[in-house]
Design a protein around this motif. Structure first.
Motif, short mmCIF file in Angstrom:
data_model
loop_
_atom_site.label_atom_id
_atom_site.label_comp_id
_atom_site.label_asym_id
_atom_site.label_seq_id
_atom_site.Cartn_x
_atom_site.Cartn_y
_atom_site.Cartn_z
N GLY A 136 0.79 -1.22 0.00
CA GLY A 136 0.00 0.00 0.00
C GLY A 136 0.83 1.27 0.00
O GLY A 136 0.26 2.36 -0.02
N TYR A 137 2.17 1.11 0.08
CA TYR A 137 3.04 2.28 0.04
C TYR A 137 2.63 3.25 1.16
O TYR A 137 2.28 2.81 2.25
CB TYR A 137 3.00 2.95 -1.34
N VAL A 138 2.67 4.56 0.91
CA VAL A 138 2.22 5.52 1.93
C VAL A 138 0.73 5.81 1.73
O VAL A 138 -0.07 5.67 2.66
CB VAL A 138 3.03 6.83 1.85
N LEU A 139 0.36 6.17 0.51
CA LEU A 139 -1.01 6.61 0.26
C LEU A 139 -2.04 5.55 0.61
O LEU A 139 -2.96 5.80 1.40
CB LEU A 139 -1.16 7.01 -1.22
N ASN A 140 -1.90 4.36 0.05
CA ASN A 140 -2.94 3.35 0.27
C ASN A 140 -2.86 2.70 1.64
O ASN A 140 -3.83 2.09 2.08
CB ASN A 140 -2.91 2.32 -0.84
N SER A 141 -1.71 2.82 2.33
CA SER A 141 -1.67 2.37 3.72
C SER A 141 -2.59 3.23 4.58
O SER A 141 -3.12 2.77 5.60
CB SER A 141 -0.24 2.45 4.26
N LEU A 142 -2.80 4.46 4.15
CA LEU A 142 -3.75 5.35 4.83
C LEU A 142 -5.16 5.21 4.25
O LEU A 142 -6.15 5.16 4.99
CB LEU A 142 -3.28 6.80 4.68
N LEU A 143 -5.26 5.12 2.93
CA LEU A 143 -6.56 5.19 2.26
C LEU A 143 -7.35 3.89 2.32
O LEU A 143 -8.57 3.91 2.56
CB LEU A 143 -6.35 5.59 0.79
#
Length: 295
Positions: free
Chosen positions: A191-198
């Motif tokens: 999820g990298y940074v963005l999808n780890s949050l999203l």
């Protein structure tokens, strides 16, 4: 503007995000080959370019001359060997399933020139999960874009332990050359940074919906009003499109009854009816030709 280290780019996959990557790269002056296994999908590209032109005029005040020049830099083919014959960089944007990704890289490795760099736009899968299908692990890197890349212009660059330093830095430079803000992901992370949050946020919204806690407009309203966010989760689903969320939900279906239920919900109510999100004019909401909600 930063100069691109790559003179020619090929994008594999012409879906919602793949088509955006193609158009943005061409808009920034770099010739692009659009590849898809489906000639039918390629036949729809002129219509997609007209749609994206509308967004670029509205959001970037782009001129017709700039937009026509971008389209002129794009060629399309369903022949993989032809698509990558002159490619310095191949950006893979095929469906988010490990089997499809790996089979794509196995085929790509057989026909791509030795110098060609491979970049995956995967939103959740790790490079190390796919690298055994690649014949050049040192030239394999992740380049993940957010949706609506002409305005939400981040590009996450992530390496695996075998990625060459030079290749990683080339991708950072390329991201800047096509108007992105490069996000250096320092360690492999699903999820990298963005999808780890999203993704957890979207999954939570999906669970509320399939359990019958609230309907989609109510969930979106709650999030917008309570947090000041410009969009709710189901408005975001419409921007992403229904296919990627469906694939992700199916990947989690065995371990999560809510994911299984949401996957079936998306298939029955949207995908099977051609309601693929904002790009198709309808998803959870309806949209005009400029992507504005009609309600």
């Amino acid at each position: 503007m930063t100069t691109s280290p790559f003179d020619t780019v090929t994008v594999l996959g012409t879906g919602v995000l793949g088509s955006q990557i193609i158009f943005q790269t061409a808009y920034c002056g770099i010739p692009v080959v659009a590849y898809d296994i489906s000639d039918e999908a390629l036949d729809r590209l002129p219509e997609r370019w007209e749609q994206l032109k509308t967004y670029y005029r509205r959001d970037l005040q782009a001129t017709d001359e700039q937009l026509d020049a971008a389209v002129a830099r794009i060629s399309a083919t369903s022949d993989l060997a032809e698509a990558v014959a002159s490619a310095d960089l191949v950006i893979e944007a095929v469906p988010e399933t490990i089997a499809i990704k790996k089979s794509t890289y196995e085929a790509l490795s057989k026909v791509a020139p030795e110098h060609t760099v491979f970049a995956t736009n995967s939103s959740t899968l790790l490079l190390s999960d796919m690298v055994d299908a690649v014949d050049r692990p040192d030239k394999f890197v992740a380049l993940h874009f957010a949706n609506n890349i002409w305005v939400q212009n981040t590009a996450e660059i992530m390496r695996h332990e075998g990625t060459a330093d030079e290749v990683f830095e080339q991708l950072v430079q390329f991201a800047e050359a096509i108007g992105m803000v490069p996000i250096r992901v320092l360690k492999e992370q699903p999820g990298y940074v963005l999808n780890s949050l999203l993704v957890p946020f979207l999954n939570a919204a999906a669970a509320l919906l399939v359990k019958g806690v609230a309907d989609a407009p109510t969930i979106d309203l709650t999030w917008r009003r309570a947090t000041g966010a410009p969009k709710g989760p189901f408005e975001i689903y419409d921007i992403i499109g229904m296919v990627t969320p469906y694939n992700l939900a199916m990947a989690r279906a065995a371990e999560s009854p809510e994911s299984a239920a949401f996957a079936q919900f998306l298939k029955t109510n949207f995908i099977d009816q051609g309601k693929l999100g904002r790009a198709s004019g309808e998803g959870f909401y309806k949209y005009d030709a400029e992507g504005n909600r009609l309600d």
